[in-house]
Scaffold this active site. Structure first.
Site, PDB file in Angstrom:
ATOM      1  N   SER A  55       0.814  -1.212   0.000  1.00  0.00           N
ATOM      2  CA  SER A  55       0.000   0.000   0.000  1.00  0.00           C
ATOM      3  C   SER A  55       0.849   1.264   0.000  1.00  0.00           C
ATOM      4  O   SER A  55       0.356   2.352  -0.300  1.00  0.00           O
ATOM      5  CB  SER A  55      -0.941   0.019   1.212  1.00  0.00           C
ATOM      6  OG  SER A  55      -1.901  -1.013   1.128  1.00  0.00           O
ATOM      7  N   GLY A 236      -4.431  -1.970  -0.723  1.00  0.00           N
ATOM      8  CA  GLY A 236      -3.629  -1.679  -1.902  1.00  0.00           C
ATOM      9  C   GLY A 236      -3.414  -0.195  -2.082  1.00  0.00           C
ATOM     10  O   GLY A 236      -4.050   0.630  -1.412  1.00  0.00           O
ATOM     11  N   GLY A 238      -2.954   3.583  -4.336  1.00  0.00           N
ATOM     12  CA  GLY A 238      -3.563   4.324  -5.431  1.00  0.00           C
ATOM     13  C   GLY A 238      -4.928   4.901  -5.128  1.00  0.00           C
ATOM     14  O   GLY A 238      -5.444   4.838  -4.007  1.00  0.00           O
ATOM     15  N   CYS A 262      -9.396  -1.801   3.828  1.00  0.00           N
ATOM     16  CA  CYS A 262      -8.616  -0.688   3.287  1.00  0.00           C
ATOM     17  C   CYS A 262      -9.073  -0.307   1.868  1.00  0.00           C
ATOM     18  O   CYS A 262     -10.166   0.205   1.687  1.00  0.00           O
ATOM     19  CB  CYS A 262      -7.128  -1.032   3.343  1.00  0.00           C
ATOM     20  SG  CYS A 262      -6.048   0.411   3.296  1.00  0.00           S
ATOM     21  N   PHE A 263      -8.269  -0.581   0.851  1.00  0.00           N
ATOM     22  CA  PHE A 263      -8.670  -0.292  -0.528  1.00  0.00           C
ATOM     23  C   PHE A 263      -9.955  -1.041  -0.872  1.00  0.00           C
ATOM     24  O   PHE A 263     -10.824  -0.534  -1.572  1.00  0.00           O
ATOM     25  CB  PHE A 263      -7.542  -0.705  -1.477  1.00  0.00           C
ATOM     26  CG  PHE A 263      -7.608  -0.088  -2.852  1.00  0.00           C
ATOM     27  CD1 PHE A 263      -7.321   1.251  -3.041  1.00  0.00           C
ATOM     28  CD2 PHE A 263      -7.945  -0.850  -3.954  1.00  0.00           C
ATOM     29  CE1 PHE A 263      -7.367   1.822  -4.309  1.00  0.00           C
ATOM     30  CE2 PHE A 263      -7.993  -0.287  -5.225  1.00  0.00           C
ATOM     31  CZ  PHE A 263      -7.705   1.042  -5.397  1.00  0.00           C
ATOM     32  N   GLN A 266     -12.929   0.861   0.174  1.00  0.00           N
ATOM     33  CA  GLN A 266     -13.228   1.943  -0.759  1.00  0.00           C
ATOM     34  C   GLN A 266     -13.930   1.424  -2.010  1.00  0.00           C
ATOM     35  O   GLN A 266     -14.855   2.064  -2.533  1.00  0.00           O
ATOM     36  CB  GLN A 266     -11.933   2.676  -1.113  1.00  0.00           C
ATOM     37  CG  GLN A 266     -11.290   3.367   0.074  1.00  0.00           C
ATOM     38  CD  GLN A 266      -9.819   3.652  -0.128  1.00  0.00           C
ATOM     39  OE1 GLN A 266      -9.290   3.572  -1.243  1.00  0.00           O
ATOM     40  NE2 GLN A 266      -9.127   3.987   0.951  1.00  0.00           N
ATOM     41  N   ASN A 304      -3.381   2.448   7.082  1.00  0.00           N
ATOM     42  CA  ASN A 304      -2.519   2.949   6.016  1.00  0.00           C
ATOM     43  C   ASN A 304      -3.413   3.344   4.850  1.00  0.00           C
ATOM     44  O   ASN A 304      -3.613   2.570   3.923  1.00  0.00           O
ATOM     45  CB  ASN A 304      -1.501   1.901   5.572  1.00  0.00           C
ATOM     46  CG  ASN A 304      -0.650   2.404   4.408  1.00  0.00           C
ATOM     47  OD1 ASN A 304      -0.683   3.584   4.062  1.00  0.00           O
ATOM     48  ND2 ASN A 304       0.087   1.508   3.778  1.00  0.00           N
ATOM     49  N   GLY A 306      -4.832   6.926   2.382  1.00  0.00           N
ATOM     50  CA  GLY A 306      -4.877   8.346   2.071  1.00  0.00           C
ATOM     51  C   GLY A 306      -6.192   8.768   1.460  1.00  0.00           C
ATOM     52  O   GLY A 306      -6.423   9.956   1.228  1.00  0.00           O
ATOM     53  N   PHE A 307      -7.068   7.786   1.166  1.00  0.00           N
ATOM     54  CA  PHE A 307      -8.390   8.052   0.623  1.00  0.00           C
ATOM     55  C   PHE A 307      -9.433   7.496   1.580  1.00  0.00           C
ATOM     56  O   PHE A 307      -9.137   6.608   2.394  1.00  0.00           O
ATOM     57  CB  PHE A 307      -8.561   7.410  -0.755  1.00  0.00           C
ATOM     58  CG  PHE A 307      -7.719   8.033  -1.835  1.00  0.00           C
ATOM     59  CD1 PHE A 307      -8.249   8.993  -2.688  1.00  0.00           C
ATOM     60  CD2 PHE A 307      -6.394   7.655  -1.998  1.00  0.00           C
ATOM     61  CE1 PHE A 307      -7.473   9.576  -3.681  1.00  0.00           C
ATOM     62  CE2 PHE A 307      -5.604   8.222  -2.986  1.00  0.00           C
ATOM     63  CZ  PHE A 307      -6.142   9.186  -3.830  1.00  0.00           C
ATOM     64  N   HIS A 352      -6.580  -2.305   9.072  1.00  0.00           N
ATOM     65  CA  HIS A 352      -5.895  -3.587   8.853  1.00  0.00           C
ATOM     66  C   HIS A 352      -6.074  -4.505  10.052  1.00  0.00           C
ATOM     67  O   HIS A 352      -5.253  -4.489  10.976  1.00  0.00           O
ATOM     68  CB  HIS A 352      -4.403  -3.351   8.598  1.00  0.00           C
ATOM     69  CG  HIS A 352      -4.105  -2.701   7.294  1.00  0.00           C
ATOM     70  ND1 HIS A 352      -3.626  -3.394   6.206  1.00  0.00           N
ATOM     71  CD2 HIS A 352      -4.242  -1.422   6.885  1.00  0.00           C
ATOM     72  CE1 HIS A 352      -3.469  -2.567   5.174  1.00  0.00           C
ATOM     73  NE2 HIS A 352      -3.828  -1.366   5.573  1.00  0.00           N
ATOM     74  N   GLU A 354      -5.452  -7.549  10.217  1.00  0.00           N
ATOM     75  CA  GLU A 354      -4.449  -8.619  10.219  1.00  0.00           C
ATOM     76  C   GLU A 354      -3.109  -8.166  10.776  1.00  0.00           C
ATOM     77  O   GLU A 354      -2.201  -8.988  10.942  1.00  0.00           O
ATOM     78  CB  GLU A 354      -4.243  -9.136   8.793  1.00  0.00           C
ATOM     79  CG  GLU A 354      -3.243  -8.375   7.943  1.00  0.00           C
ATOM     80  CD  GLU A 354      -3.613  -6.931   7.643  1.00  0.00           C
ATOM     81  OE1 GLU A 354      -2.720  -6.122   7.372  1.00  0.00           O
ATOM     82  OE2 GLU A 354      -4.815  -6.602   7.684  1.00  0.00           O
TER      83      GLU A 354
END
Length: 378
Positions: A55, A236, A238, A262-263, A266, A304, A306-307, A352, A354
Site C-alpha cells: 500500500s 492496496g 492508489g 482498506c482499498f 473503498q 494505512n 490516504g483516501f 488492517h 491482520e
C-alpha cells in the site's frame, strides 16, 4: 528512482517538498534520488511490516518515532516480496541492531533493495508541516544527485500525483496461488490481490480457510472458477476512483459473502454508489482509535490509507444492493472506517485487522467473515 552504493551517515542529503520547503540531513540506505508522495507513519514499532506493505507503493514514508532500526531486519516479518516504499525518512537511525532475530541492519537492507533515504532531520517538524499543508510530492537527493534546490524542486514538481493513480496491478501477483487452510479445511475464499500483505491469508488460514489469491485483474469468471464460499478484497495503493468495480458488483449480485479491508473498503463503497475523496494527510500507523458502531466497542487499530469513503454517518442509505450503513468510524476525525450491507452478506473496514505488528483488537473481523459464510451454508 536512481541509486548507487551506500553512504549512510556519510553523504549529505536533502529532502525537498513540492511547496518549496527543504530539510537537510545525511544519506540513509542507498545514495541517489527518489520521488513520491510524502506521508508520515505514527507507529512506534513494526517498521519492517511498513516497508514491505504494498500500500506504500510510490510513497516516501516519514517515521514520527525518533529512533528507528534498533531491531534490525529478519527473514520472517516481510509482508510481501520486497520493500515497496519509494523512500524512507528517519531522525536517528540505530547504529547497531540488537535483537536475537536480526539478520542484518535496516540500513543494509535499504541499500540492498536500492531504497534512497535520509536521516538526521527533524521529523517532528516535517510531520507538523505535512499535517498543516497536507501530503504532497517530495524528492530525496544525495551524492551525485545533489544540485541547487531550484533544480531539485523542479524535478519534484514534475512527479506524478497520487490522485488518479491506478497502482494495484503494479504490486499484485501475476499468477494465482493458494494458501492452504491450517488444520481442517472449512471454507474456500477467493482473495483479490490489490496489494495484499502476507499476514492476511494467514489469518484466514488459521480459521480453516483455503485462500486462493487472485491477481488484481481477475474477472468474475476467475473468481467463481474456484467455487468460493466467500470473496475477500485486499488493501492496496492508489486512487480507488481508478479501479474496475466489475468483480465487486458481480459478487454483490450473487450474494456471495464479501469482506474488504482498506482499498477493498473503498471499492465496496464506490460499488454501493458512495464517493471517495483524498484525505489531507491520511491515517498511517498502528495506534488509531476506531469505534465499531455495531457493538459500541472502541479498538486501537492499524491504518494505512490516504483516501476515504464519503458515506453518511447518521442514517441508513439505500443502494443498488439494498440498505447500507457506516459500521465503524474513526474517533479522531469521524472518517468512515467501515461499511456493512443489511440485506446482503457484505461488510468492509478501512483499516488492517491482520496487522502482524499489532494491535490485534480487530482480529474478530475474520471471525465475522466466517460467520457470514456459515450463514450462507445454513
Amino acid at each position: 528512482m536512481t541509486t548507487s552504493t551506500r553512504g549512510a551517515g556519510k553523504a549529505s542529503a536533502v529532502l525537498v517538498l513540492e511547496d518549496g520547503r527543504s530539510f537537510r540531513g545525511r544519506a540513509y540506505g542507498a545514495v541517489g534520488e527518489t520521488f513520491g508522495e510524502a506521508v508520515f507513519n505514527t507507529g512506534m514499532t513494526g517498521y519492517q511490516e511498513t516497508l514491505t506493505d504494498p500500500s506504500y507503493h510510490r510513497q516516501v514514508v516519514v517515521m514520527t518515532a525518533p529512533h528507528v532500526g534498533n531491531t534490525g531486519v529478519n527473514d520472517e516479518d516481510d509482508e510481501s516480496r520486497k520493500i515497496w516504499v519509494a523512500g524512507y525518512v528517519v531522525r536517528d537511525p540505530a547504529r547497531v541492531p540488537s535483537n536475537w532475530r536480526s539478520r542484518r541492519s535496516l540500513d543494509d537492507e535499504l541499500v540492498a533493495q536500492g531504497i534512497v533515504g535520509i536521516s538526521g532531520i527533524d521529523t517532528r517538524a516535517l510531520t507538523r508541516h505535512l499535517r498543516e499543508r497536507g501530503a504532497m510530492r517530495v524528492g530525496i537527493f544525495s551524492g551525485n544527485a545533489l544540485a541547487d534546490e531550484g533544480t531539485l524542486l523542479a524535478k519534484v514538481r514534475q512527479g506524478a500525483e497520487m490522485v488518479g493513480a491506478n497502482l494495484s496491478a503494479e504490486v499484485a501477483t501475476e499468477e494465482t496461488y493458494v494458501v492452504p487452510a491450517i488444520g481442517t479445511k472449512r471454507f474456500t475464499v477467493a482473495a483479490i490481490d490489490l496489494g495484499i500483505k502476507g499476514m492476511t491469508p494467514h489469518r484466514m488460514a488459521e480459521r480453516g480457510i483455503e485462500v486462493h489469491v487472485l491477481p488484481a485483474t481477475a474477472t468474475p469468471e476467475d473468481v467463481y472458477a474456484v467455487n468460493p464460499d466467500g470473496v475477500f478484497l485486499s488493501n492496496g495503493p492508489g486512487d480507488p476512483a481508478t479501479a474496475d468495480l466489475t468483480v465487486v458488483k458481480a459478487v454483490l449480485e450473487r450474494k456471495t459473502p464479501l469482506f474488504g479491508i482498506c482499498f477493498g473498503n473503498q471499492l465496496l463503497g464506490r460499488s454501493l454508489g458512495f464517493g471517495t475523496y483524498k484525505l489531507k494527510y491520511g491515517h498511517r500507523g498502528i495506534n488509531q482509535p476506531v469505534q465499531d458502531r455495531t457493538t459500541g466497542k472502541v479498538e486501537v487499530t492499524a491504518h494505512n490509507h490516504g483516501f476515504a469513503v464519503d458515506a453518511p454517518l447518521d442514517k441508513i442509505s439505500d443502494t443498488p444492493y439494498g440498505r447500507a450503513e457506516v459500521s465503524h468510524v474513526c474517533l479522531n476525525d469521524n472518517v468512515v472506517e467501515g461499511l456493512q450491507l443489511l440485506d446482503r452478506p457484505a461488510f468492509s473496514v478501512q483499516y488492517h485487522p491482520e496487522a502482524a505488528a499489532g494491535p490485534h483488537d480487530a482480529a474478530y473481523l475474520f471471525d465475522r467473515f466466517v460467520e457470514l459464510m456459515e450463514g450462507q451454508r445454513a
